[in-house]
Design a protein around this motif. Structure first.
Motif, short mmCIF file in Angstrom:
data_model
loop_
_atom_site.label_atom_id
_atom_site.label_comp_id
_atom_site.label_asym_id
_atom_site.label_seq_id
_atom_site.Cartn_x
_atom_site.Cartn_y
_atom_site.Cartn_z
N GLU A 62 -65.05 84.70 108.62
CA GLU A 62 -63.90 85.04 109.44
C GLU A 62 -64.27 85.24 110.91
O GLU A 62 -63.64 84.69 111.81
CB GLU A 62 -63.27 86.32 108.89
CG GLU A 62 -61.96 86.64 109.53
CD GLU A 62 -61.08 87.37 108.53
OE1 GLU A 62 -60.62 88.46 108.89
OE2 GLU A 62 -60.90 86.88 107.41
N ASN A 106 -70.45 89.69 99.04
CA ASN A 106 -69.11 89.09 99.18
C ASN A 106 -68.47 89.50 100.51
O ASN A 106 -67.92 88.68 101.23
CB ASN A 106 -68.18 89.54 98.04
CG ASN A 106 -68.31 88.63 96.83
OD1 ASN A 106 -68.55 87.43 96.97
ND2 ASN A 106 -68.17 89.21 95.64
N GLU A 107 -68.56 90.82 100.82
CA GLU A 107 -67.98 91.30 102.09
C GLU A 107 -68.69 90.66 103.28
O GLU A 107 -68.07 90.23 104.25
CB GLU A 107 -68.13 92.83 102.20
CG GLU A 107 -67.23 93.62 101.27
CD GLU A 107 -67.68 95.08 101.07
OE1 GLU A 107 -66.92 95.81 100.40
OE2 GLU A 107 -68.77 95.48 101.54
N SER A 112 -67.60 86.99 103.61
CA SER A 112 -66.20 86.84 104.05
C SER A 112 -66.08 87.14 105.53
O SER A 112 -65.44 86.40 106.28
CB SER A 112 -65.27 87.85 103.35
OG SER A 112 -65.32 87.66 102.00
N ARG A 113 -66.75 88.23 105.95
CA ARG A 113 -66.65 88.58 107.38
C ARG A 113 -67.38 87.57 108.26
O ARG A 113 -66.94 87.24 109.36
CB ARG A 113 -67.19 90.00 107.60
CG ARG A 113 -66.16 91.06 107.17
CD ARG A 113 -66.59 92.46 107.51
NE ARG A 113 -66.95 92.63 108.93
CZ ARG A 113 -67.48 93.75 109.42
NH1 ARG A 113 -67.70 94.79 108.61
NH2 ARG A 113 -67.78 93.85 110.70
#
Ligand code: PMP
Ligand code: GLU
Length: 392
Positions: free
Chosen positions: A349, A341-342, A345-346
């Motif tokens: 972004e 997930n991290e 997301s990164r």
């Protein structure tokens, strides 16, 4: 006062679909002008073949706009039964076929008609995320068996046998697989079939990516084709979304033993009724007349499979198994020390690349890349992904 908002039925506590949410978010960012490269979509980037569209238009103009029987149009059931018999060697009859608004509903209606509280459903992981939520929605229990990359993510028959209890009702198999791209070998399916027959549980075989296979030594095999005993315990699911680039049309279908087809038909008669009538006419054209168009798309996916696999395998820290079917590549990114997930997301972004984190696929530490997009998009997205990995 009762707290109305916190009272859930089985179906009120489901987690929204991450695949649909991320794909929609990537499309929305693109619409706002953000330079997003998406490897998230579980849908072909091709338009529906013209011959199929024309068939729907003709049906509309002919006034095919009323209800059909809830479980589908008899002419389409006949075409589907013929397809199962001729292409898959799965014995069936039109009375055993249920046409649904999408294969997602075919899977759900089968689980709902078959399973309930006290039942166990075996899910080999990594799995398509909706199965787990559907089993929960039916009030049954998921029994998850992790498969291994070194075994091409095939379910190990010995591990299956060990997980079976007297409450085992159903095993869900997906070949070719979303998210691993694995195509099951016939020998493995034979061992699984023997166990299902000996222990008397049903198998739901989700074959929606059937036509998207790329290696001559890994042809698609339907477990229901192996013998009559296993066919009597098998629900074979398929649909129009992936092979025919018809995701928005919402057309899926299944073949089940007659006793179960009747229950599924009853369930569908109280929930969705029939899938869109003029779309069902177009489905007959798709099944009977669109082989050449399907083959063109398969060849394009095959080239993209080779491209994305070679590019991703060259990124230090990322490992993956060469997929043999569907249009997904499952990548292990656990070496970077972030959750998937991290990581995703990164990645979105910082590099504007959309990928699917696989926590909900029971594959933490892994991400799913879809190559149902242009070669330019693959090249650009993977170069951004590479620079992201280098920055970690
Ligand atoms: N099964 C699998 C494995 C899938 O990936 C999908 C993707 N949506 C479906 C079923 C359902 O497809 P649809 O509802 O569009 O027919
Ligand atoms: N099945 C596709 C996927 O996995 C489409 C989205 C969905 O229905 O989950 O991305």
């Amino acid at each position: 006062m009762k707290d109305i908002q916190s009272s859930n039925g089985f179906m009120g506590g489901l987690t929204p679909s991450a695949t649909l949410a991320i794909t929609a978010a990537a499309k929305a960012l693109k619409a706002q002008g953000v330079d997003v490269c998406s490897l998230s979509a579980g849908e072909p980037d091709f338009d529906t073949p013209e011959i199929i569209k024309q068939s729907a238009i003709k049906a509309l103009l002919e006034g095919k706009t009323g209800y059909t029987p809830a479980s589908g149009l008899m002419e389409l059931k006949e075409a589907v039964a013929k397809k199962f018999v001729n292409e898959n060697n799965v014995k069936t009859t039109p009375g055993q076929i249920i046409i649904a608004p999408g294969a997602k509903f075919s899977v759900f209606s089968a689980i709902a008609a078959l399973c309930g509280p006290g039942d166990e459903v075996i899910l080999p992981a990594p799995f398509w995320l909706s199965y787990e939520e559907m089993v929960k929605a039916a009030g049954a229990k998921c029994v998850i068996i992790q498969t291994k990359a070194e075994n091409n993510y095939e379910l190990d028959p010995a591990e299956l046998e060990a997980a079976v209890t007297e409450n085992t009702r159903l095993l869900v198999l997906t070949t070719p697989s979303n998210p691993t791209g694995a195509v099951y070998r016939k020998e493995t399916l034979e061992s699984i079939a023997d166990i299902a027959v000996a222990k008397n549980f049903m198998v739901l075989s989700d074959e929606i990516y059937e036509k998207l296979v790329y290696d001559d030594d890994k042809p698609h095999v339907s477990i229901g084709s192996l013998n009559d005993e296993i066919n009597d315990l098998t629900i074979t699911v398929n649909g129009l979304s992936k092979a025919y680039a018809m995701t928005g049309w919402r057309l899926g279908y299944l073949s089940a033993p007659l006793w179960l087809a009747k229950k599924i038909g009853a369930f569908q008669s109280h929930t969705t009724s029939n899938p869109t009538t003029f779309a069902q006419y177009a489905a007959i054209t798709a099944l009977e007349e669109a082989d050449a168009e399907v083959e063109k798309m398969r060849q394009a996916f095959s080239v993209r499979r080779d491209l994305i696999y070679s590019l991703i395998s060259a990124i230090p820290g990322v490992t993956c198994v060469r997929p043999q079917g569907a249009f997904y590549l499952l990548c292990d990114i656990s070496s970077f020390g972030l959750t998937s997930n991290e990581f995703c997301s990164r990645l979105l972004e910082e590099k504007k690349v959309a990928a699917i984190p696989c926590e909900a696929f029971a594959a933490p530490g892994k991400i799913r890349l879809s190559y149902a997009c242009s070669e330019d998009n693959i090249n650009e997205a993977v170069s951004r992904l590479k620079s992201f990995c280098e920055s970690l």
